[in-house]
Design a protein around this motif. Structure first.
Motif, short mmCIF file in Angstrom:
data_model
loop_
_atom_site.label_atom_id
_atom_site.label_comp_id
_atom_site.label_asym_id
_atom_site.label_seq_id
_atom_site.Cartn_x
_atom_site.Cartn_y
_atom_site.Cartn_z
N UNK A 1 12.97 7.41 -8.22
CA UNK A 1 12.91 5.98 -7.96
C UNK A 1 12.81 5.18 -9.25
N UNK B 1 15.29 4.94 -2.22
CA UNK B 1 14.35 5.76 -1.43
C UNK B 1 14.67 5.71 0.04
N UNK C 1 13.77 8.97 1.83
CA UNK C 1 12.33 9.17 2.00
C UNK C 1 11.76 8.24 3.07
N UNK D 1 8.75 8.15 6.97
CA UNK D 1 8.11 7.07 7.71
C UNK D 1 8.89 6.66 8.95
N UNK E 1 -6.03 -2.47 -1.27
CA UNK E 1 -7.25 -1.73 -1.59
C UNK E 1 -8.43 -2.31 -0.81
N UNK F 1 8.70 -3.29 -6.33
CA UNK F 1 8.08 -2.17 -5.63
C UNK F 1 6.96 -2.64 -4.70
N UNK G 1 6.56 -1.72 -0.80
CA UNK G 1 5.35 -1.15 -0.19
C UNK G 1 4.87 -2.04 0.95
N UNK H 1 4.23 -1.04 4.83
CA UNK H 1 2.97 -1.39 5.52
C UNK H 1 3.23 -2.18 6.79
N UNK I 1 5.19 0.07 9.43
CA UNK I 1 4.46 1.28 9.76
C UNK I 1 3.31 0.98 10.71
N UNK J 1 -11.71 4.15 -2.82
CA UNK J 1 -10.56 4.58 -2.01
C UNK J 1 -9.36 5.06 -2.82
N UNK K 1 -5.62 4.50 -1.52
CA UNK K 1 -4.77 3.74 -2.42
C UNK K 1 -3.37 4.34 -2.44
N UNK L 1 -2.09 6.25 -0.22
CA UNK L 1 -1.51 6.12 1.11
C UNK L 1 -0.81 4.75 1.23
N UNK L 2 -1.19 3.80 0.39
CA UNK L 2 -0.59 2.47 0.38
C UNK L 2 0.57 2.39 -0.61
N UNK L 3 0.92 3.51 -1.23
CA UNK L 3 1.99 3.53 -2.22
C UNK L 3 3.12 4.45 -1.77
N UNK L 4 3.95 3.98 -0.83
CA UNK L 4 5.02 4.83 -0.32
C UNK L 4 6.04 5.13 -1.41
N UNK L 5 6.64 6.31 -1.32
CA UNK L 5 7.79 6.65 -2.17
C UNK L 5 7.48 6.58 -3.65
N UNK L 6 6.22 6.76 -4.01
CA UNK L 6 5.87 6.78 -5.42
C UNK L 6 5.70 8.24 -5.83
N UNK M 1 -10.89 3.41 9.23
CA UNK M 1 -9.48 3.77 9.11
C UNK M 1 -9.00 4.61 10.29
#
Lengths: 375, 375
Positions: free
Chosen positions: A1, A52, A55, A60, A193, A358, A362, A366, A369, B189, B193, B195-200, B366
């Motif tokens: 990416x 992506x 992916x 997802x 966060x 990016x 994301x 979110x 999803x 977290x 954190x 989990x909040x960054x897809x495709x990274x 969560x």
């Protein structure tokens, strides 16, 4: 990416999924995406999405097609069957008309509401220019998207400062998301966060949030005058052509107000933030301060006071050994004081040019999803 | 909420919601909570839950009752109608039997599966002691909870290192969550954190993750011998009675393995991490290193190499002006290298004693927030 921004110039992109993918449509939901403003951020986002695609689909269950693009130059373009990414990114070149017509049907509409409807928008990516004082026209765009029934994702700080509660409540009422992770720290998930920190109380924060002034201060410490330092920041692609908002502290103040509004749940007007830019600092003063071990930084601060929040943006001398003194170039820093975590700090070092785009990608994941059920 | 740990000693706690709240049960789901291991972490968690009961209910639509408590000393206790928080926290005192019987029906079962069934568990909070080499008995507890149909939340690193994929897949198959935010950096977290960054793509990380050794190294720099420094860390409530796992680098290695397993999606065994503790460092060596501007820190490192990851835990000399050198006492630090964010760092300064329990509370929100639909 990481290849995404390079691909901008190569035009070597996978196509967005076509409507023919209907076999998978039962399991994999195809989202109609609309892009408002088509400068660097949204253009990079188109590339990231293409990068992506596999992916997003495999991990997802998310697929997309691009059904609308709008900008001052392009007008309100619609391609209800899906516009192809390669053609869109070719719009980067000067041959806008030529690139646009490569095999893509793209009729016009005349306003944002008609455009969203014609494009059957599921998600709006709003990346028009910031108007600090009014939050417009981004505010109207986001309102229109939510009322249309689309998730609204913005890189624009103005609407948060001027209408956060209205937009948040509107989004909730429509079962959609209003997300804006790219507005502070280039897409580092600050707001996400805190969304992961239930029942926590943010007492205050401080940090360095404006890259342009941070680069300029560094250059001025080396002896450059403000104007020359600004030119250098522009040459690096960090400062915009008109850097008034940065130099006078408006950009940092808007970010500070956004953090206060969302994370501290306190309404604050821009004029309530004591704001001082870097215009009055001289290279000599900056050099002396650095030499004395207390360099200047443009610092954002917020602290609860009674029911409100006291906030400021101003050049401050910080101890050379402190974390803020180490934030150089386009890096940024945020230190949060909370009841559970007395000190929680995030540092972002030298973000790439794709970090802001990016953040919007994301936000897209979110938004769809968490709402997998709606259709 | 910062009052929680103090309340432990005061015993001044709101009651958990009783089953009579059935009017609201249609909108507000009442979750049956079970606590396995009843030391500081789970006890503090009971207090935190009571503290933010109103906020959980009003903001997230979450209510709870405590239907099971188990520990080596207490056995497998069940109170299907809900045990009251005040009585539970009174168990903190020596008068266990007395406190337990204050108005609470609490029959025994003889094993974890019967206990979860009798308590009709919706959520298990697992906080038994860590067995580094096997991950047991926590691993069996978590497996039992997921198979019973409860979300499994643990403060225990062992099960991640020894069975992450199995437990993740089991949770997914049952539509439940397996969450463990408290295992690294006391509930900051980290996992959420990412989990909040897809495709990274996480390329590597380094940091300071063990508080006990960090405190000890600081004290040894002041001249204390290892044993005396350890006693001081124990007096501060930071080091456990048996600090072997900390001093020999096991705790840091397990955390490193957990981060690699979950965030880099690479399986790694503990024995594949080059591990060196602080036992061979002398006060003299530490003092000299600090004086020379390169103090020792126990540093965790991981870096992708081909399809695998190269990882280590070892004392390293770090430049005095670097972020790691500034991490003192019980603070911790993690620096991530990713494709989008070349350098993203988190610093946690002086976490309170409730931070670990808070991480489990956040995991609870969560888990039930994202599964609002199931019942």
């Amino acid at each position: 990416m990481a290849e995404a921004s390079r691909r901008l110039s190569r035009g070597h992109l996978a196509l967005a999924p076509s409507p023919q993918d209907s076999i998978e449509e039962t399991r994999i939901r195809i989202h109609n995406l609309c892009f408002l403003g088509f400068g660097n951020v949204n253009r990079t986002l188109v590339c990231l999405l293409a990068d992506c695609e596999a992916e997003l689909r495999d991990r997802y269950g998310i697929a997309y097609r691009i059904t609308g693009i709008a900008s001052r130059r392009l007008g309100w373009r619609v391609g209800a069957k899906g516009l192809d990414s390669a053609s869109l990114v070719a719009l980067n070149s000067d041959s806008i008309a030529g690139g646009w017509q490569t095999g893509v049907s793209a009729p016009h509409t005349s306003n944002v509401r008609d455009w969203l409807a014609a494009a059957r928008a599921d998600v709006l990516f709003e990346a028009t220019s910031l108007n600090v004082q009014t939050g417009q026209p981004a505010l109207d765009h986001i309102r229109a998207a939510l009322e249309h029934g689309a998730h609204a994702i913005t890189a624009n700080k103005g609407p948060i400062v001027h209408a956060y509660r209205e937009l948040r409540d509107l989004a909730a009422a429509r079962g959609k998301r209003f997300l804006f992770e790219s507005t502070v720290m280039d897409g580092v998930p600050i707001f996400s966060l805190f969304d992961q920190l239930p029942a926590i109380r943010l007492q205050g924060f401080h940090g360095i949030l404006n890259s342009t002034t941070n680069v300029i201060l560094g250059e001025m410490e080396q002896g450059l005058a403000l104007d020359d330092a600004l030119k250098k920041a522009q040459a690096l692609g960090i400062a915009e052509t008109d850097a008034t908002n940065d130099i006078d502290g408006w950009d940092a103040a808007v970010k500070t107000a956004a953090l206060i509004t969302v994370l501290m749940d306190v309404s604050i007007r821009l004029e309530d933030i004591a704001r001082d830019g870097i215009r009055d600092l001289t290279p000599q003063a900056l050099r002396n301060a650095r030499r004395d071990g207390w360099p200047f930084k443009l610092v954002c601060r917020a602290k609860r006071e009674g029911a409100g929040v006291k906030a400021s943006v101003a050049p401050e001398k910080v101890l050379a050994s402190s974390p803020m003194a180490k934030i150089s170039g386009s890096s940024s820093y945020l230190y949060f004081e909370t009841d559970i975590f007395p000190g929680l700090a995030l540092t972002e070092e030298n973000p790439g040019l794709s970090a802001t785009a990016y953040g919007m990608l994301a936000d897209f994941v979110r938004s769809v999803r968490n709402h997998a059920g709606d259709s």
